[in-house]
Write an enzyme that holds these catalytic residues in place. Sequence first.
Site, PDB file in Angstrom:
ATOM      1  N   LYS A   1      -0.333   7.386 -23.513  1.00 27.51           N
ATOM      2  CA  LYS A   1       0.070   7.719 -24.893  1.00 27.51           C
ATOM      3  C   LYS A   1       1.567   7.424 -25.056  1.00 27.51           C
ATOM      4  CE  LYS A   1      -3.880  10.126 -24.446  1.00 27.51           C
ATOM      5  NZ  LYS A   1      -4.672  10.108 -23.217  1.00 27.51           N
TER       6      LYS A   1
ATOM      7  N   ASP B   1       1.526  20.083 -20.607  1.00 29.57           N
ATOM      8  CA  ASP B   1       0.841  18.809 -20.823  1.00 29.57           C
ATOM      9  C   ASP B   1       1.796  17.932 -21.631  1.00 29.57           C
ATOM     10  OD1 ASP B   1      -0.604  16.626 -21.670  1.00 29.57           O
ATOM     11  OD2 ASP B   1      -2.463  17.739 -21.977  1.00 29.57           O
TER      12      ASP B   1
ATOM     13  N   ARG C   1     -13.925  14.792 -33.863  1.00 27.71           N
ATOM     14  CA  ARG C   1     -13.269  15.910 -33.174  1.00 27.71           C
ATOM     15  C   ARG C   1     -13.786  17.180 -33.845  1.00 27.71           C
ATOM     16  NH1 ARG C   1     -10.558  14.135 -28.373  1.00 27.71           N
ATOM     17  NH2 ARG C   1     -12.781  14.099 -28.116  1.00 27.71           N
TER      18      ARG C   1
ATOM     19  N   TYR D   1       0.845  -1.209   0.000  1.00 27.51           N
ATOM     20  CA  TYR D   1       0.000   0.000   0.000  1.00 27.51           C
ATOM     21  C   TYR D   1       0.870   1.245   0.000  1.00 27.51           C
ATOM     22  CZ  TYR D   1      -3.765   3.223   0.882  1.00 27.51           C
ATOM     23  OH  TYR D   1      -4.659   4.243   0.744  1.00 27.51           O
TER      24      TYR D   1
ATOM     25  N   PHE E   1     -19.365  14.160 -26.036  1.00 34.26           N
ATOM     26  CA  PHE E   1     -18.987  13.296 -27.158  1.00 34.26           C
ATOM     27  C   PHE E   1     -18.878  11.829 -26.772  1.00 34.26           C
ATOM     28  CE2 PHE E   1     -14.582  12.878 -25.756  1.00 34.26           C
ATOM     29  CZ  PHE E   1     -14.420  14.016 -24.979  1.00 34.26           C
TER      30      PHE E   1
ATOM     31  N   PHE F   1      -7.898  21.168 -24.595  1.00 35.88           N
ATOM     32  CA  PHE F   1      -8.172  19.742 -24.664  1.00 35.88           C
ATOM     33  C   PHE F   1      -9.386  19.485 -23.786  1.00 35.88           C
ATOM     34  CE2 PHE F   1      -8.052  15.277 -23.609  1.00 35.88           C
ATOM     35  CZ  PHE F   1      -8.146  14.773 -24.899  1.00 35.88           C
ATOM     36  N   THR F   2     -10.220  18.526 -24.210  1.00 30.89           N
ATOM     37  CA  THR F   2     -11.536  18.314 -23.589  1.00 30.89           C
ATOM     38  C   THR F   2     -11.476  18.197 -22.058  1.00 30.89           C
ATOM     39  OG1 THR F   2     -11.253  15.965 -24.081  1.00 30.89           O
ATOM     40  CG2 THR F   2     -12.553  17.249 -25.649  1.00 30.89           C
TER      41      THR F   2
HETATM   42  N1  F0G Z   1      -4.033  15.717 -22.476  1.00 30.28           N
HETATM   43  C1  F0G Z   1      -4.020  15.319 -23.748  1.00 30.28           C
HETATM   44  C2  F0G Z   1      -3.266  16.113 -24.766  1.00 30.28           C
HETATM   45  C3  F0G Z   1      -4.723  14.156 -24.121  1.00 30.28           C
HETATM   46  O1  F0G Z   1      -4.705  13.778 -25.395  1.00 30.28           O
HETATM   47  C4  F0G Z   1      -5.437  13.435 -23.126  1.00 30.28           C
HETATM   48  C5  F0G Z   1      -6.211  12.263 -23.482  1.00 30.28           C
HETATM   49  C6  F0G Z   1      -5.406  13.896 -21.818  1.00 30.28           C
HETATM   50  C7  F0G Z   1      -4.691  15.036 -21.525  1.00 30.28           C
HETATM   51  C8  F0G Z   1      -6.153  13.196 -20.711  1.00 30.28           C
HETATM   52  O2  F0G Z   1      -5.507  12.028 -20.366  1.00 30.28           O
HETATM   53  O3  F0G Z   1      -7.149  10.237 -20.964  1.00 30.28           O
HETATM   54  O4  F0G Z   1      -5.199   9.769 -19.476  1.00 30.28           O
HETATM   55  O5  F0G Z   1      -7.096  11.113 -18.664  1.00 30.28           O
HETATM   56  N2  F0G Z   1      -6.528  11.971 -24.660  1.00 30.28           N
HETATM   57  C9  F0G Z   1      -7.226  10.776 -25.114  1.00 30.28           C
HETATM   58  C10 F0G Z   1      -7.424  10.870 -26.602  1.00 30.28           C
HETATM   59  C11 F0G Z   1      -8.469  10.472 -24.375  1.00 30.28           C
HETATM   60  O6  F0G Z   1      -8.092   9.973 -27.142  1.00 30.28           O
HETATM   61  O7  F0G Z   1      -6.929  11.788 -27.235  1.00 30.28           O
HETATM   62  P1  F0G Z   1      -6.302  10.727 -19.841  1.00 30.28           P
END
Ligand code: F0G
Length: 461
Positions: free
Chosen positions: A262, A219, A386, A76, A453, A128-129
């Site tokens: 990624k 990021d 997108r 843990y 989305f 970013f979303t």
């Molecule tokens: N920042 C970027 C540039 C991303 O592309 C993503 C995720 C995140 C942050 C968030 O990270 O998913 O680990 O919580 N992108 C995925 C995509 C979901 O399909 O582009 P996460």
Amino acid sequence: MDTIKRRSWAEPFKIKSVEPLRMTTREEREITIREAGYNTFLLKSKDVYIDLLTDSGTNAMSDYQWAGMMLGDEAYAGSENYYNLERMVKEYYGYKYLVPTHQGRGAENLISHILIKPGQYVPGNMYFTTTRLHQELSGGTFVDVIIDEAHDAQAEHPFKGNVDLNKFEALIKRVGAEKIAYITIGATVNMAGGQPISMENLRSVYQLASKNNIKVVFDATRAMENAFFIKIRERGYEKKTIKEILLEMCSYSDAATMSGKKDLLVNIGGFLAMNDDDVFEEARNMVVVYEGLHTYGGLAGRDMEAMARGIEEACQFNHLQARIGQVEYVGNRLIELGVPIVRPIGGHAIFLDAKKFYPQLEQLKFPAQTLAAELYLDSGIRAMERGIVSAGRSKETGDHYFPKLELVRLTFPRRVYTQAHCDVTVESVYEVWKNRATVKGLKMIYEPKYLRFFQARFEKL
Ligand code: F0G
């Protein structure tokens, strides 16, 4: 010295374990996509042939990473794998402190909570979303300060992810530096098409921000891919290693959020890293509330080990050349066929220009959503919208954001598909392109409140 003149690169690995693919008929796909509300996120994976939805968590791990999974220390507190990860993050990214999180958005949640006071602004090189949503949930307002070229699918610029320093400076003048929580710098910029930011621009942003006492939050999700572009496109970096470039990139920031799913070749994992003692103190306190103890942050020991090992592998030039080379291969074939895609070709994906596919569809008939559904119908290939659906609604007015770009992303998982899969993909996109004239678009029949989305549903018009 390389004495053999090679005409082409090839993947720097061979395949040890295979996963069968399932093909379906068009009749079956007519049913599955209708049941999924014409949203590729709602398809079952078993009904997908080639899955280009995302490069997130869909990568193939190496035997070295799998071997590391067996060395998971599932204590843990104080897991050995945490210390391995901490060491690797320090060595490759250069930050003093590490807080693991279950994935990137976990880190975004922490940093937004810690640094944003309600009413503050958060500039960034395109939204970013999940990043923007966490900023908004903390009471911040995102402001886009990317160069104009990034919003133009056809504008050729080697570093389309660059910040427009005039826009950043104008914001500082307009609202005052104390109203700016921090600036987020994405590298590469996902929503602009996986476009890189230059070292020169990173340096200038950091100088301008520091002069005004504004923190830079990086990021770093696809920063190694960005480093590859700097190496091949920016003068003075040709001879530097990816590792050296990455370290310099990170040196122009105060903290980083990371989705290890990624660049880092794992199926789950992320982290927040920083140099500031106070921010670390806060993050270490808060991670316990949202993720888990500060030495695991929602991850199993084995996941941290796989990510630590992924850092080393992902930073190899040969790996990045094959990864980005594969995306480039698909992009160049589509360009030859006259299919409209975002130029230049980005790092992790090909972005089809849905407005050019379907000029007959106004934006509220969801051209990109439609195109992703048509591609699935043709071949069982899964892509991602997108465009206006991903952009969501303004938190002030409640209106749709109407983004200039209406794109479909064909995202390539790392080390997963072969060149033959790429050829099949190109052929299917071309088929959909040829049949573009008769397409009528979609109507949204269900809209979730957050990140719509993922779960929105549609009907054919
Ligand atoms: N920042 C970027 C540039 C991303 O592309 C993503 C995720 C995140 C942050 C968030 O990270 O998913 O680990 O919580 N992108 C995925 C995509 C979901 O399909 O582009 P996460």
